[in-house]
Structures are given as C-alpha cells and as structure tokens.
Design a protein around this motif. Structure first.
Motif, PDB file in Angstrom:
ATOM      1  N   ILE A 191       0.853  -1.206   0.000  1.00 34.41           N
ATOM      2  CA  ILE A 191       0.000   0.000   0.000  1.00 34.41           C
ATOM      3  C   ILE A 191       0.886   1.252   0.000  1.00 34.41           C
ATOM      4  N   ASP A 192       2.017   1.170   0.715  1.00 33.97           N
ATOM      5  CA  ASP A 192       3.000   2.260   0.732  1.00 33.97           C
ATOM      6  C   ASP A 192       3.562   2.495  -0.674  1.00 33.97           C
ATOM      7  N   LYS A 193       3.604   1.429  -1.482  1.00 31.40           N
ATOM      8  CA  LYS A 193       4.106   1.522  -2.864  1.00 31.40           C
ATOM      9  C   LYS A 193       2.979   1.802  -3.858  1.00 31.40           C
ATOM     10  N   ARG A 194       1.861   2.368  -3.350  1.00 28.88           N
ATOM     11  CA  ARG A 194       0.702   2.744  -4.178  1.00 28.88           C
ATOM     12  C   ARG A 194       0.019   1.520  -4.797  1.00 28.88           C
ATOM     13  N   GLY A 195       0.017   0.403  -4.080  1.00 22.97           N
ATOM     14  CA  GLY A 195      -0.578  -0.828  -4.591  1.00 22.97           C
ATOM     15  C   GLY A 195      -2.019  -1.006  -4.137  1.00 22.97           C
ATOM     16  N   THR A 196      -2.762  -1.856  -4.859  1.00 27.05           N
ATOM     17  CA  THR A 196      -4.152  -2.183  -4.516  1.00 27.05           C
ATOM     18  C   THR A 196      -4.283  -3.695  -4.414  1.00 27.05           C
ATOM     19  N   LEU A 197      -4.824  -4.183  -3.302  1.00 26.32           N
ATOM     20  CA  LEU A 197      -5.024  -5.627  -3.125  1.00 26.32           C
ATOM     21  C   LEU A 197      -6.244  -6.055  -3.940  1.00 26.32           C
ATOM     22  N   THR A 198      -6.076  -7.086  -4.801  1.00 24.38           N
ATOM     23  CA  THR A 198      -7.198  -7.533  -5.638  1.00 24.38           C
ATOM     24  C   THR A 198      -7.717  -8.912  -5.234  1.00 24.38           C
ATOM     25  N   LYS A 199      -6.833  -9.750  -4.666  1.00 26.72           N
ATOM     26  CA  LYS A 199      -7.257 -11.116  -4.329  1.00 26.72           C
ATOM     27  C   LYS A 199      -6.396 -11.669  -3.208  1.00 26.72           C
ATOM     28  N   GLN A 200      -7.014 -12.487  -2.350  1.00 29.33           N
ATOM     29  CA  GLN A 200      -6.280 -13.128  -1.255  1.00 29.33           C
ATOM     30  C   GLN A 200      -6.776 -14.567  -1.161  1.00 29.33           C
ATOM     31  N   THR A 201      -5.856 -15.540  -1.380  1.00 26.65           N
ATOM     32  CA  THR A 201      -6.254 -16.950  -1.384  1.00 26.65           C
ATOM     33  C   THR A 201      -5.393 -17.721  -0.395  1.00 26.65           C
ATOM     34  N   TYR A 202      -6.024 -18.522   0.458  1.00 26.11           N
ATOM     35  CA  TYR A 202      -5.275 -19.375   1.385  1.00 26.11           C
ATOM     36  C   TYR A 202      -4.968 -20.709   0.714  1.00 26.11           C
ATOM     37  N   LEU A 203      -3.676 -20.988   0.470  1.00 24.99           N
ATOM     38  CA  LEU A 203      -3.262 -22.248  -0.144  1.00 24.99           C
ATOM     39  C   LEU A 203      -3.318 -23.372   0.898  1.00 24.99           C
ATOM     40  N   SER A 204      -3.083 -23.001   2.160  1.00 25.49           N
ATOM     41  CA  SER A 204      -3.165 -23.931   3.286  1.00 25.49           C
ATOM     42  C   SER A 204      -3.414 -23.052   4.518  1.00 25.49           C
ATOM     43  N   PRO A 205      -3.662 -23.631   5.703  1.00 24.35           N
ATOM     44  CA  PRO A 205      -3.904 -22.756   6.865  1.00 24.35           C
ATOM     45  C   PRO A 205      -2.745 -21.811   7.182  1.00 24.35           C
ATOM     46  N   GLU A 206      -1.518 -22.173   6.776  1.00 23.25           N
ATOM     47  CA  GLU A 206      -0.348 -21.316   7.089  1.00 23.25           C
ATOM     48  C   GLU A 206       0.129 -20.471   5.916  1.00 23.25           C
ATOM     49  N   ARG A 207      -0.276 -20.814   4.679  1.00 21.74           N
ATOM     50  CA  ARG A 207       0.274 -20.122   3.500  1.00 21.74           C
ATOM     51  C   ARG A 207      -0.824 -19.383   2.748  1.00 21.74           C
ATOM     52  N   VAL A 208      -0.494 -18.180   2.314  1.00 23.12           N
ATOM     53  CA  VAL A 208      -1.484 -17.347   1.635  1.00 23.12           C
ATOM     54  C   VAL A 208      -0.888 -16.755   0.361  1.00 23.12           C
ATOM     55  N   GLU A 209      -1.740 -16.606  -0.638  1.00 23.79           N
ATOM     56  CA  GLU A 209      -1.323 -15.996  -1.916  1.00 23.79           C
ATOM     57  C   GLU A 209      -2.033 -14.657  -2.042  1.00 23.79           C
ATOM     58  N   LEU A 210      -1.257 -13.577  -2.207  1.00 23.92           N
ATOM     59  CA  LEU A 210      -1.814 -12.226  -2.322  1.00 23.92           C
ATOM     60  C   LEU A 210      -1.605 -11.711  -3.745  1.00 23.92           C
ATOM     61  N   HIS A 211      -2.622 -11.081  -4.314  1.00 22.66           N
ATOM     62  CA  HIS A 211      -2.502 -10.467  -5.644  1.00 22.66           C
ATOM     63  C   HIS A 211      -2.670  -8.962  -5.490  1.00 22.66           C
ATOM     64  N   PHE A 212      -1.721  -8.209  -6.007  1.00 17.68           N
ATOM     65  CA  PHE A 212      -1.779  -6.738  -5.950  1.00 17.68           C
ATOM     66  C   PHE A 212      -1.646  -6.170  -7.356  1.00 17.68           C
ATOM     67  N   ILE A 213      -2.224  -4.997  -7.564  1.00 14.83           N
ATOM     68  CA  ILE A 213      -1.912  -4.204  -8.765  1.00 14.83           C
ATOM     69  C   ILE A 213      -1.004  -3.084  -8.287  1.00 14.83           C
ATOM     70  N   LEU A 214       0.205  -3.024  -8.860  1.00 10.74           N
ATOM     71  CA  LEU A 214       1.222  -2.063  -8.414  1.00 10.74           C
ATOM     72  C   LEU A 214       1.788  -1.309  -9.613  1.00 10.74           C
ATOM     73  N   PRO A 215       2.235  -0.053  -9.422  1.00 10.50           N
ATOM     74  CA  PRO A 215       2.970   0.633 -10.495  1.00 10.50           C
ATOM     75  C   PRO A 215       4.364  -0.018 -10.633  1.00 10.50           C
ATOM     76  N   LEU A 216       4.771  -0.285 -11.853  1.00 12.64           N
ATOM     77  CA  LEU A 216       6.075  -0.936 -12.087  1.00 12.64           C
ATOM     78  C   LEU A 216       7.219  -0.093 -11.517  1.00 12.64           C
ATOM     79  N   ALA A 217       7.091   1.234 -11.611  1.00  8.06           N
ATOM     80  CA  ALA A 217       8.161   2.125 -11.132  1.00  8.06           C
ATOM     81  C   ALA A 217       8.445   1.928  -9.649  1.00  8.06           C
ATOM     82  N   GLU A 218       7.419   1.505  -8.888  1.00 10.81           N
ATOM     83  CA  GLU A 218       7.579   1.358  -7.434  1.00 10.81           C
ATOM     84  C   GLU A 218       8.361   0.103  -7.051  1.00 10.81           C
TER      85      GLU A 218
END
Length: 595
Positions: free
Chosen positions: A422-449
């Motif tokens: 979020i500090d890098k001007r990103g937006t969270l689009t998706k959050q998926t739990y692969l297992s109870p301990e592991r999570v996959e996060l999808h962000f849209i971010l500016p490449l420059a950041e």
C-alpha cells in the motif's frame, strides 16, 4: 527419434535445480572424475559466487534403460530468478517435457507457479519432483498435497528426490523415458532448426545452439538464417556434452550446436530459424518478444570507449537475448546507450559481466520505466529518459505501466507485506489461502515502485519467507514529475529521475542524504539539492575540508586571527566559483539503494 528425450528443469530460485542436475550427470556418467565439481553446468564465475543460475545450460546425456534401449537425453538447466524468466521461456520452447521441482522445506513459491503455467502453455509433459526430502525440516505430505492441488497429478506421479544424496535419481530417469513423449518431426522435410541460444567465442566466432524441428542438419551444409537473410556454411556441428562433441550431423528432434565462423554478432538472432539455402523451409514461430521492464543509461568512463562498449554489448546480447539497447547522448556523460533490462538484478549482472568479460568500466544512470505521454495535440509518445519529459504546458496526460504482482507468504507476515504494497501505491485484488499457514496475495502495483528496493524490502520484512512474481498489465494515468539533483547549482544528468509527485520529497531527501555520505569532501562547501523545476524540495550541505590557518598565531590581538580567517574564507568562495564536483562511480549505484 523414438529414443530422444528433450526436457528442462524448472523451479523457484534456490530449490535445488543445479544440484539435482549434477546428480543426473553423475548417474549417466556424463562427467569424468577429474572434471567433476558442484554446480557443474554453471560455467560463469558470477554464478558460482552468487550461488544462482543466470544462464540456461543445455547438456546431452546417454541413458541405458531397463528395456535394453539406449536413450539420448537433452536436458536444459534453467534459472529460477524472476529477472531471468526469458531464459526459461526460450528453454521451454525447445523441449517436450519439464521436471517441476519443489523444495520439500519451502513448498510452492511464486516462480514455481509462473514457470508451470509457461510450460503448460507450450503443452509440455510435467513430471512433479519433490526435492530435498532428506532434510529434517522436510514436510513431505503437506508439500505433496500442494503439488497435487497445483498440477492435478496423482500422488504416485510425484517423485521424492534429493539433489544432495541422489535419492530418486533412477526414478526420475525412468519417468523421463516413460512419461515425456519423443520429439515429433519429419527427417525428410526441408530443414527447420530453431536457435534458442548463442555465444561468442573469440577464436571461432558465433556459436549457435539449435533444436532441429524438421529435416537433418549436416556439416558443410549451406545454411540460411531466415530473419537476417544471411547465408553461411556450417563449419562444424555437434552435440552439447560437457565438452562440445563434433558430429557429422544433428538428427531431427535433437539439440546441438553450429559453428559458422561468423564474426559479426548482429547476423544471428535468438528465436530465428535456420534452413538450407538450396531447399529452404518455412520460418518457425520463435519466442514472444522480450519486454524490458527497467531502462537505464550505460555510459563509458572514457568517451573513446564508446565503440568498444557497443561491441561488448552486442557480444553480451548474443548470450543474453533479454538485453536490449539503443544509442543515446547525455549532456554530462557524453555518448552511451539506453539499455532495457528485466529487473534490477539483471542490470547488476550485466554491469558486472561487462567489467569481467570485456574489461569495460561503465557509469549507470538512475533506472526508470517506460512512460506514455499524451501532448496537448493528442500525440502519444513513449519516454524512457527524464530529459525527454515535455513541459507541463505541453502535456495533457502521463501514464505509467502497471503490473499484477503475486506474493506467496506465511500468514504471520500478511500485515507487514500489505503495508509495504500500500505504501508503494498498490491495490489488493485477491487473497487466497493455499493452506492454513500459507497465503497468496494479488496486488496491482505501479512498475516504477518495484524497480528499486521492493524485492529487498519484501525479503527482509518476511525474513525470506515471501516469494514474488509479476506480469505486465496495462497503463494508468499518473502525476509524474522530473526530479533533478544539483551539486552547487549544476544539474547531475545521470541522477535525474522521473518520480510520482507524492514520493518526490521522500526520494529527494534520501538521495541528498546518501550523496552527502558518498561524496568526497572538497576544499570548498558543496550544496546538494533535489529540485522539481525551479523549486528546491530537499537540501544537504557537505562542509569543506579546512586547514587551521591560525595555528601560527601564539597569542596577540584577536584581530590577527580574524584577518587570517577572512582571507581563507575569501579563497574558499573563489574556489567554489571555479571548483568542479566529481561524482565517483560507486556513488551512482549506491545512491539508488535508499533505505
């Protein structure tokens, strides 16, 4: 052809590809005892020092199967870092199958998923391998379940292996024969061979590595390179064993090398099709065009080295097809090249290779990405250099490239990773739990950041437990400004940068502070300023070195000391008028590594 198998080894960085490749070479006795060493296929000093694979490496092995037949394996060991993913895509295009390695202690990472999808796009047969099963921290059952979820394979399809001890190597060899299909192709058809890599040898010229799709490639054939329309004779063809092995021909479906004696590197392009001059075949679909993510200027320290630098970059491009460059000039640095890289590690590696392999000392400018500018007349232009940004009065809109980032981490680091994005001007689009301990996060971010320090900061806040991968998305409107760094009022061309207005002050302060630490002190005071146009947004002062001119005064009236100090002050002022501040080469790179 039925006894040929072409496959590559794909995985996330540090999941044991090169170590497992060593065991496969040992098992097939492809390397003699005297030549044997760790990371056998990593032939660059840089790869051994850093412990990473930078280049794909093809090798031929011979394996006697239990059915009594002798099989020829053409294996390609690929890099795992996201900056070298173009190497992986080229290797996949030359194969029918892939060993997908997953570390039993770390599990599936971002680059594992990215490489798997790349292989599936090319319809490769996937052999899932769970590596490092001999380690105490290996979580075999959990990781096997993850692999089944990801690839859709059965539990018995997964091979348990260890690159260190050699566990599972016979099973891998057997699976390669039984699961990976033999190459398809017509030996009687006109020759079609795909160039998937090349290298420059100072004695033999350009050596091209090819995969023969149709026909047969023989020694002394007159070959035509379709893209460049050049015709050369094949002086030597052969197989890529540990030492190149000349042969009379390269069979249909197999992989080998061609030596043409060609000295000009621009005559051969990776992804081109080689055919016979007297019986030409159609051009094959090459690889997708490489899309550089980061652009930086590379300038020789001495302007006389401009042509040698061009030659060095052309020879390096043969061995690293993801490097693109074009000439440019700078008011402060003279003639040089604007180069495109896949990431910051790629930039660092290219700079290091230029120095080691070609003895070229270069200055690298601030890296930036490609922006799109629409002027007041509606014309759209791409800019990669801060100097090309038009004035505010002449531009209607500036757009910056966006990316879709995929981060896989453990649940305890979700908060700090979200804060970073979020500090890098990103937006969270998706959050998926692969297992109870592991999570996959999808962000849209500016490449420059993500260009500068994103990857390093991600690794440090997650203690190395986060993996990162990204794909280009589209362009989005942004508020962009050009920030100049001034030393005593003079612009330093190489340190100008295009930044988002909200980050300009933070970056400006950081660069000025860093320069104050890095610049050597002079006999006069140096003002270090960051400015947007005429407005100074940050300033640091580097004080002058001062000689004690009052040392010879042993008492007497204070006016004697004051007179000497005034005289010194006037001298400093004059020196500052004529003095020139030289920025050392180390400062150009270090100033970018802002904390």
């Amino acid at each position: 052809m039925k006894n040929i198998r072409n496959f590559c080894v794909i995985a996330h960085i540090d999941h044991g590809k090169s170590t497992l490749s060593d065991r496969l070479l040992d098992f097939t006795q492809s390397v003699g005892e005297r030549e044997k060493m760790d990371q056998q296929l990593d032939d660059m000093d840089l790869e051994r020092e850093r412990g990473i694979t930078i280049k794909s490496h093809a090798i031929q092995m011979h394996y006697p199967h239990t059915d009594g037949e002798m099989y020829t394996f053409n294996m390609i060991d690929t890099p795992g870092h996201v900056d070298f993913s173009y190497e992986v895509s080229r290797s996949i295009a030359a194969c029918e199958g892939a060993l997908l390695l997953v570390d039993a202690t770390q599990g599936i990472q971002a680059q594992t998923i990215s490489n798997l999808f790349l292989a599936l796009e090319h319809d490769l047969e996937i052999i899932p391998v769970l590596n490092k099963v001999d380690m105490e921290t290996a979580m075999i059952e959990e990781m096997a379940d993850q692999m089944i979820d990801l690839t859709g394979c059965d539990r018995e399809d997964i091979i348990l292996a260890s690159g260190k001890t050699g566990i599972g190597v016979p099973e891998i060899m057997k699976a390669v024969v039984e699961r990976i299909p033999a190459p398809k192709g017509d030996p009687e058809a006109p020759l079609q061979a795909l160039i998937f890599d090349s290298v420059f040898n100072p004695f033999r010229g350009v050596i091209a590595y090819v995969r023969v799709m149709n026909g047969v490639l023989r020694k002394n054939d007159n070959l035509r390179f379709i893209a460049t329309k050049s015709v050369y004779e094949a002086n030597e063809v052969g197989a890529m064993e540990i030492t190149p092995k000349p042969q009379p021909q390269i069979e249909c479906g197999s992989v080998g090398y061609i030596v043409t004696g060609l000295k000009t590197s621009s005559e051969i392009k990776v992804g081109d099709t080689v055919t016979l001059d007297d019986r030409p075949g159609e051009r094959l679909g090459g690889f997708e065009e490489v899309k550089p993510m980061v652009f930086a200027g590379i300038f020789p320290l001495d302007n006389d080295d401009f042509e040698p630098l061009r030659d060095s970059l052309e020879k390096l491009q043969l061995n690293d097809a993801s490097l693109v460059f074009e000439p440019e000039t700078s008011a402060a640095l003279g003639y040089g090249f604007r180069c495109g890289f896949l990431g910051m590690l790629h930039l660092e590696i290219v700079q290091e290779r230029l120095f080691r392999e070609f003895n070229m000392d270069v200055i690298t400018t601030v890296p930036n990405v490609t922006y799109r500018v629409t002027d007041t007349k509606g014309n759209v232009t791409e800019i990669r250099n801060p100097a090309d940004l038009p004035d505010v009065n002449h531009r209607a809109m500036v757009e910056e490239p966006m990316i879709t980032a995929q981060i896989i981490t453990t649940t305890e680091y979700i908060g700090s990773i979200m804060t970073l994005c979020i500090d890098k001007r990103g937006t969270l689009t998706k959050q998926t739990y692969l297992s109870p301990e592991r999570v996959e996060l999808h962000f849209i971010l500016p490449l420059a950041e993500i260009v500068f320090d994103f990857y390093d900061r991600l690794k440090s806040i997650s203690r190395g437990y986060a993996s990162f991968d990204y794909q280009p998305k589209d362009y989005q409107e942004t508020d962009l400004v050009r920030m100049d760094i001034k030393l005593n009022g003079e612009n330093v061309d190489a340190l100008s940068a295009l930044v988002h207005r909200s980050k300009a002050e933070y970056i400006g302060r950081g660069m000025c502070k860093k320069l104050r630490e890095l610049l050597p002190r002079q006999q006069f005071m140096i003002a270090i300023q960051a400015a947007i146009g005429a407005k100074v947004i940050a300033r640091e002062t580097l004080s002058a070195m001062r000689k004690d001119v009052t040392a010879k005064c042993y008492g007497g009236d204070i006016s004697r000391k004051r007179k000497l100090l005034e005289k010194q002050k006037a001298g400093k002022r004059k020196m500052r008028q004529f003095g020139k501040v030289e920025v050392p080469q180390k400062a150009f790179l270090d100033v970018l590594k802002l904390d």
